[in-house]
Design a protein around this motif. Structure first.
Motif, PDB file in Angstrom:
ATOM      1  N   MET A   1       1.741 -10.914  -7.121  1.00  0.00           N
ATOM      2  CA  MET A   1       1.166 -11.599  -6.173  1.00  0.00           C
ATOM      3  C   MET A   1      -0.311 -11.403  -5.981  1.00  0.00           C
ATOM      4  N   ASN A   2      -1.251 -12.228  -5.423  1.00  0.00           N
ATOM      5  CA  ASN A   2      -2.564 -12.090  -5.240  1.00  0.00           C
ATOM      6  C   ASN A   2      -2.730 -11.155  -3.892  1.00  0.00           C
ATOM      7  N   ALA A   3      -3.793 -10.315  -3.973  1.00  0.00           N
ATOM      8  CA  ALA A   3      -4.233  -9.410  -2.836  1.00  0.00           C
ATOM      9  C   ALA A   3      -4.533 -10.290  -1.476  1.00  0.00           C
ATOM     10  N   LEU A   4      -4.933 -11.410  -1.774  1.00  0.00           N
ATOM     11  CA  LEU A   4      -5.504 -12.411  -0.809  1.00  0.00           C
ATOM     12  C   LEU A   4      -4.441 -12.927   0.015  1.00  0.00           C
ATOM     13  N   THR A   5      -3.218 -13.161  -0.672  1.00  0.00           N
ATOM     14  CA  THR A   5      -2.071 -14.032  -0.007  1.00  0.00           C
ATOM     15  C   THR A   5      -1.674 -13.547   1.257  1.00  0.00           C
ATOM     16  N   ALA A  49       1.166  -9.373   9.365  1.00  0.00           N
ATOM     17  CA  ALA A  49       0.540  -8.477   8.589  1.00  0.00           C
ATOM     18  C   ALA A  49       1.090  -6.992   8.378  1.00  0.00           C
ATOM     19  N   ALA A  50       1.622  -6.591   9.623  1.00  0.00           N
ATOM     20  CA  ALA A  50       2.269  -5.253   9.495  1.00  0.00           C
ATOM     21  C   ALA A  50       3.507  -5.239   8.615  1.00  0.00           C
ATOM     22  N   LEU A  51       4.210  -6.286   8.603  1.00  0.00           N
ATOM     23  CA  LEU A  51       5.538  -6.254   7.770  1.00  0.00           C
ATOM     24  C   LEU A  51       5.288  -6.760   6.484  1.00  0.00           C
ATOM     25  N   TRP A  52       4.090  -7.213   6.101  1.00  0.00           N
ATOM     26  CA  TRP A  52       4.004  -7.892   4.594  1.00  0.00           C
ATOM     27  C   TRP A  52       4.375  -6.841   3.862  1.00  0.00           C
ATOM     28  N   PRO A  53       5.415  -7.247   2.826  1.00  0.00           N
ATOM     29  CA  PRO A  53       5.934  -6.038   1.853  1.00  0.00           C
ATOM     30  C   PRO A  53       4.858  -5.380   0.954  1.00  0.00           C
ATOM     31  N   GLU A  54       4.077  -5.996   0.277  1.00  0.00           N
ATOM     32  CA  GLU A  54       2.829  -5.685  -0.691  1.00  0.00           C
ATOM     33  C   GLU A  54       2.084  -4.610   0.068  1.00  0.00           C
ATOM     34  N   LEU A  55       1.722  -4.914   1.675  1.00  0.00           N
ATOM     35  CA  LEU A  55       0.953  -3.923   2.204  1.00  0.00           C
ATOM     36  C   LEU A  55       1.635  -2.519   2.518  1.00  0.00           C
TER      37      LEU A  55
END
Length: 86
Positions: A1-5, A49-55
């Motif tokens: 997935m893109n980093a900007l998603t 944003a806090a729970l976004w899996p890739e972050l």
């Protein structure tokens, strides 16, 4: 997935929330409701944003930040909603 998603998802979500806020304040003729929508929308964006899996770097930190953001938004949004409604 893109980093900007995640940022694009949050941007589109906040645009929708603020559009709804604008429509609401136009209907009820009270601009104070925009503050309520902004607070709850910002809280939801922070939780997302806090729970976004890739972050995820640290799951405990994710849940702490999400919880604190949710508590802040619910407290402030509830206070402002009560003030605007009366």
């Amino acid at each position: 997935m893109n980093a900007l998603t995640p940022f694009l998802v949050i941007l589109v979500g906040m645009a929708a929330v603020m559009t709804l806020a604008w429509l609401t304040q136009r209907a009820v003729r009270n601009g104070g409701w925009v503050d309520v929508f902004w607070t709850f929308g910002t809280g939801a964006a922070c939780v997302t944003a806090a729970l976004w899996p890739e972050l995820a770097a640290n799951v405990n930190r994710q849940f702490l930040v999400a919880s604190l953001s949710a508590v802040w938004a619910l407290r402030l949004g509830g206070y402002i909603a009560h003030r605007v409604a009366t």
